[in-house]
Motif scaffolding. Structure first.
Motif, PDB file in Angstrom:
ATOM      1  N   UNK A 149      44.302 -35.023  31.666  1.00  0.00           N
ATOM      2  CA  UNK A 149      43.722 -33.980  31.196  1.00  0.00           C
ATOM      3  C   UNK A 149      43.413 -33.895  30.132  1.00  0.00           C
ATOM      4  N   UNK A 150      45.336 -34.236  29.084  1.00  0.00           N
ATOM      5  CA  UNK A 150      45.695 -34.453  28.302  1.00  0.00           C
ATOM      6  C   UNK A 150      45.081 -35.776  27.248  1.00  0.00           C
ATOM      7  N   UNK A 151      44.360 -37.258  27.896  1.00  0.00           N
ATOM      8  CA  UNK A 151      44.184 -38.440  27.354  1.00  0.00           C
ATOM      9  C   UNK A 151      42.310 -37.665  27.638  1.00  0.00           C
ATOM     10  N   UNK A 152      41.983 -36.790  28.703  1.00  0.00           N
ATOM     11  CA  UNK A 152      40.602 -36.781  28.329  1.00  0.00           C
ATOM     12  C   UNK A 152      40.412 -35.617  27.373  1.00  0.00           C
ATOM     13  N   UNK A 153      41.403 -34.626  27.476  1.00  0.00           N
ATOM     14  CA  UNK A 153      41.150 -33.414  26.333  1.00  0.00           C
ATOM     15  C   UNK A 153      40.912 -33.951  24.618  1.00  0.00           C
ATOM     16  N   UNK A 154      41.897 -34.738  24.520  1.00  0.00           N
ATOM     17  CA  UNK A 154      42.021 -35.139  23.349  1.00  0.00           C
ATOM     18  C   UNK A 154      40.728 -36.600  23.361  1.00  0.00           C
ATOM     19  N   UNK A 155      40.140 -36.917  23.965  1.00  0.00           N
ATOM     20  CA  UNK A 155      39.167 -37.383  23.737  1.00  0.00           C
ATOM     21  C   UNK A 155      37.333 -36.943  23.787  1.00  0.00           C
ATOM     22  N   UNK A 156      37.414 -36.076  24.152  1.00  0.00           N
ATOM     23  CA  UNK A 156      36.779 -34.548  24.070  1.00  0.00           C
ATOM     24  C   UNK A 156      36.677 -33.953  22.777  1.00  0.00           C
ATOM     25  N   UNK A 157      37.538 -34.132  22.734  1.00  0.00           N
ATOM     26  CA  UNK A 157      38.039 -33.239  20.864  1.00  0.00           C
ATOM     27  C   UNK A 157      37.551 -34.341  19.850  1.00  0.00           C
ATOM     28  N   UNK A 158      37.756 -35.946  20.189  1.00  0.00           N
ATOM     29  CA  UNK A 158      37.196 -36.465  19.076  1.00  0.00           C
ATOM     30  C   UNK A 158      35.915 -36.762  18.812  1.00  0.00           C
ATOM     31  N   UNK A 159      35.422 -36.351  19.992  1.00  0.00           N
ATOM     32  CA  UNK A 159      33.788 -36.522  19.824  1.00  0.00           C
ATOM     33  C   UNK A 159      33.037 -35.302  19.702  1.00  0.00           C
ATOM     34  N   UNK A 160      34.067 -34.384  19.772  1.00  0.00           N
ATOM     35  CA  UNK A 160      33.505 -33.391  19.423  1.00  0.00           C
ATOM     36  C   UNK A 160      33.809 -33.158  17.653  1.00  0.00           C
ATOM     37  N   UNK A 161      34.234 -33.707  17.135  1.00  0.00           N
ATOM     38  CA  UNK A 161      35.113 -33.915  15.439  1.00  0.00           C
ATOM     39  C   UNK A 161      34.371 -34.889  15.353  1.00  0.00           C
ATOM     40  N   UNK A 162      33.895 -36.398  16.031  1.00  0.00           N
ATOM     41  CA  UNK A 162      33.093 -36.829  15.483  1.00  0.00           C
ATOM     42  C   UNK A 162      31.266 -36.203  15.101  1.00  0.00           C
ATOM     43  N   UNK A 163      31.177 -35.852  16.057  1.00  0.00           N
ATOM     44  CA  UNK A 163      29.667 -34.583  15.854  1.00  0.00           C
ATOM     45  C   UNK A 163      29.620 -33.551  14.668  1.00  0.00           C
TER      46      UNK A 163
END
Length: 124
Positions: free
Chosen positions: A46-60
Motif C-alpha cells: 500500500x505504501x509503495x502504490x500510494x507513493x507511485x500514485x502520488x508521483x503520477x499526480x505530482x507529474x501532472x
C-alpha cells in the motif's frame, strides 16, 4: 513523455491518449495495476502504490503549473483540482479497461475529457 509537449492542453490530451494505448496493449493485462490496485490491508504494498500514485499526480501538477507559469493557463488556475481531474480520468480509464472496454471506447472517453479541459481553459 506526453507531458513534454510545449502546449499544456496538448500535453494533457497526449497523456490521456497514451494511457489508453498502454491500458489496452495486446498481450498485457488491461488497465494499470498501480491505478486500479486494491491495497486492502497490505500496508507494505500500500505504501509503495500510494507513493507511485502520488508521483503520477505530482507529474501532472508540475506540468499544469508550468502551463500557468508560461501563461498558457490563467494565473488563477486551480492546479490541484485540474491535476486531480486528469488523474481521475486516468483511474477511470484504467478501471474501464480492466472491465473490458475497447481501445476505441476508451479513446473516445479520453477525447471527451480533453475537450472538457479545453472548454474549461477557454472559459478560465
Amino acid at each position: 513523455q506526453a507531458l513534454q509537449h510545449d502546449d499544456v492542453v496538448e500535453a494533457l490530451d497526449g497523456l490521456l491518449q497514451a494511457v489508453v494505448v498502454t491500458f489496452t496493449r495486446e498481450g498485457c493485462p488491461p488497465g494499470c495495476a498501480v491505478l486500479s490496485a486494491n491495497i486492502g490491508g497490505n500496508f507494505a504494498a500500500g505504501a509503495i502504490i500510494t507513493d507511485l500514485r502520488a508521483d503520477t499526480l505530482q507529474m501532472i501538477a508540475d506540468r499544469i503549473a508550468r502551463g500557468v507559469h508560461e501563461g498558457q493557463l490563467a494565473a488563477t488556475t486551480d492546479v490541484e483540482s485540474l491535476s486531480r481531474f486528469v488523474y481521475a480520468q486516468m483511474v477511470g480509464l484504467s478501471g474501464q479497461a480492466r472491465d473490458g472496454a475497447s481501445r476505441e471506447a476508451l479513446a473516445s472517453t479520453a477525447t471527451l475529457a480533453s475537450e472538457a479541459i479545453r472548454a474549461w481553459v477557454a472559459h478560465g
